[in-house]
Design an enzyme around this catalytic site. Structure first.
Site, PDB file in Angstrom:
ATOM      1  N   TRP A  24     -45.130  53.089  18.145  1.00 13.15           N
ATOM      2  CA  TRP A  24     -46.051  51.952  18.100  1.00 13.15           C
ATOM      3  C   TRP A  24     -47.310  52.271  17.305  1.00 13.15           C
ATOM      4  CZ3 TRP A  24     -43.830  53.959  22.534  1.00 13.15           C
ATOM      5  CH2 TRP A  24     -44.565  54.953  23.206  1.00 13.15           C
ATOM      6  N   GLU A  37     -47.655  48.403  24.992  1.00 15.20           N
ATOM      7  CA  GLU A  37     -48.730  48.518  25.972  1.00 15.20           C
ATOM      8  C   GLU A  37     -48.287  48.086  27.363  1.00 15.20           C
ATOM      9  OE1 GLU A  37     -51.402  50.072  25.821  1.00 15.20           O
ATOM     10  OE2 GLU A  37     -51.566  50.428  23.684  1.00 15.20           O
ATOM     11  N   GLN A  42     -48.861  52.366  33.679  1.00 18.13           N
ATOM     12  CA  GLN A  42     -48.436  53.233  34.786  1.00 18.13           C
ATOM     13  C   GLN A  42     -47.119  53.942  34.485  1.00 18.13           C
ATOM     14  OE1 GLN A  42     -50.844  53.030  38.131  1.00 18.13           O
ATOM     15  NE2 GLN A  42     -51.094  53.807  36.314  1.00 18.13           N
ATOM     16  N   THR A  43     -46.850  54.168  33.221  1.00 15.99           N
ATOM     17  CA  THR A  43     -45.571  54.748  32.833  1.00 15.99           C
ATOM     18  C   THR A  43     -45.798  55.747  31.700  1.00 15.99           C
ATOM     19  OG1 THR A  43     -44.550  52.626  33.371  1.00 15.99           O
ATOM     20  CG2 THR A  43     -43.210  54.204  32.153  1.00 15.99           C
ATOM     21  N   LEU A  80     -37.032  50.829  34.510  1.00 21.15           N
ATOM     22  CA  LEU A  80     -38.397  51.106  34.041  1.00 21.15           C
ATOM     23  C   LEU A  80     -39.439  50.834  35.125  1.00 21.15           C
ATOM     24  CD1 LEU A  80     -39.743  52.161  31.489  1.00 21.15           C
ATOM     25  CD2 LEU A  80     -39.927  49.820  30.655  1.00 21.15           C
ATOM     26  N   TYR A 120     -57.730  46.474  30.385  1.00 20.94           N
ATOM     27  CA  TYR A 120     -57.280  47.581  29.548  1.00 20.94           C
ATOM     28  C   TYR A 120     -56.384  47.103  28.412  1.00 20.94           C
ATOM     29  CZ  TYR A 120     -54.220  50.892  27.538  1.00 20.94           C
ATOM     30  OH  TYR A 120     -53.512  51.565  26.603  1.00 20.94           O
ATOM     31  N   ASP A 138     -58.290  53.157  30.394  1.00 22.82           N
ATOM     32  CA  ASP A 138     -57.156  53.415  31.280  1.00 22.82           C
ATOM     33  C   ASP A 138     -57.430  54.701  32.068  1.00 22.82           C
ATOM     34  OD1 ASP A 138     -56.931  55.355  29.366  1.00 22.82           O
ATOM     35  OD2 ASP A 138     -54.747  55.319  29.372  1.00 22.82           O
ATOM     36  N   CYS A 205     -60.706  71.487  22.263  1.00 25.70           N
ATOM     37  CA  CYS A 205     -61.198  70.112  22.373  1.00 25.70           C
ATOM     38  C   CYS A 205     -62.286  69.821  21.351  1.00 25.70           C
ATOM     39  CB  CYS A 205     -61.743  69.863  23.777  1.00 25.70           C
ATOM     40  SG  CYS A 205     -62.407  68.196  23.992  1.00 25.70           S
TER      41      CYS A 205
END
Length: 347
Positions: A24, A37, A42-43, A80, A120, A138, A205
């Site tokens: 994507w 999205e 939650q996945t 899913l 979100y 998120d 980072c």
DNA sequence: AAGCCGGGGGC
DNA sequence: GCCCCAGGCTT
């Protein structure tokens, strides 16, 4: 807005060198980005990849989705989880077709008005697809910001999300190509170096020099989250009833857990063989051969099913209860949730 | 503000 | 076991 981009500049530079190659991220098609999205809510990314490719092949455009048969859509989504996402996805597609001429709204407010799109997701689509200057907060972003600010507020509280959203908004680059990547970059950091499980990999980072948690040594204790409540347990008895290569399924109610999906008939409580025989009789079903008894547990977010299942070859049935069907053993046309996976394996 | 809504991977 | 996950909707 801030006049300097002390966060955005190093973050975007790092992202352009280190971003994962995700499908994507190769498109600006709002439909494809929207589908990704919703699937990603939650996945995990790894769980979405296969579904995403298959979904877009089956339904390449918003018009295709709007016209899709609902049972076939649920079959595409089978496994899913959070199935209301799929139903809301189609509802929103129908809204786009009916009210927006097949074009996606190009504002955060317009996106949020669509079913299944909240704060979100509206920000994520608005920025990635249209380059809008908007935050997308998120779980990744909450974790990253809590560490950058060394903020120990409970991130499950709406007030904390508002606070962090306001801070992110101060860091946004101008609308345009940088904004297409900015929210992705914050999430990428949270999904890779600044993750939830292992100790954060601060050495690599790009924001290490500006991270208060790193300088104070608190990164591993963040973010702060309120403890979750224990889940309840439910005992159920599941009936895997077969006849001539077909299996008996029934459709679950239109609301609640696993709404509108197909399941093996099941009842509350754990039954022994005698009780099962009585239950079959009450349904007008005659057992021909008892084949197997097996147990299975399935854990949902807020409930656990402890199941005992009986596999029985039965005689053909004259009058099936409403919403019950004989399905082909491959379950090609029926979306059965993973909770029944152990029983599907016996077919 | 709290509860509901899936499933899986990592530890 | 327990954690969390590119959350949103309902009450």
């Amino acid at each position: 807005m801030k006049e300097s981009y002390e966060i955005a500049q190093p973050l975007l530079a790092w992202y352009r060198q280190n971003a994962r190659d995700l499908p994507w991220r190769h498109t600006q098609d709002p439909y494809a980005i929207w589908v990704s999205e919703i699937m990603l809510q939650q996945t995990r990314v790894a769980a979405v990849l296969g579904y995403y490719a298959r979904f877009l092949t089956a339904l390449p455009t918003v018009a295709d989705l709007a016209a899709m048969d609902e049972d076939k859509l649920m079959k595409l989504w089978q496994g899913l989880g959070y199935y209301s996402r799929a139903r809301n996805l189609q509802k929103a597609a129908q809204t786009v077709m009916a009210d927006h001429g097949g074009q996606f709204p190009q504002s955060v407010e317009g996106l949020k008005a669509l079913a299944g799109i909240g704060d979100y997701t509206a920000g994520a689509i608005g920025s990635a697809a249209f380059g809008l200057q908007t935050a997308a907060v998120d779980g990744n972003v909450l974790r990253v910001v809590s560490r950058l600010l060394d903020c120990h507020h409970d991130i499950t509280l709406p007030a904390t999300k508002k606070e962090f959203t306001a801070w992110i908004e101060e860091q946004l680059p101008p609308a345009g190509d940088d904004m297409r990547q900015f929210n992705q970059a914050v999430m990428e950091l949270g999904a890779t170096l600044c993750g939830p499980n292992a100790a954060p990999q601060c050495a690599g980072c790009p924001l290490q020099g500006q991270c208060l948690a790193h300088s104070r040594g608190t990164a591993e204790k963040l973010p702060v989250k309120a403890p979750k409540k224990p889940r309840r347990k439910e005992e159920r008895t599941v009936f895997v009833l077969t006849c001539n290569g077909k299996v008996l399924l029934r459709k679950r109610p239109a609301t609640g857990l696993l709404a509108k999906l197909w399941e093996f008939p099941n009842v509350e409580g754990h039954m022994d063989e005698t009780a099962v025989a009585q239950q079959l009789q009450s349904w007008g079903i005659t057992p021909v051969q008892w084949q197997k008894r097996l147990t299975a547990t399935h854990i949902f977010t807020h409930v656990e099913w402890d199941m005992v299942g009986y596999c029985v070859e039965v005689a053909d049935v004259d009058a099936l209860p409403k919403s019950w069907v004989w399905a082909d053993g491959a379950l090609h046309d029926h979306a059965v949730p993973s909770a029944f996976g152990r029983f599907v394996e016996t077919l």
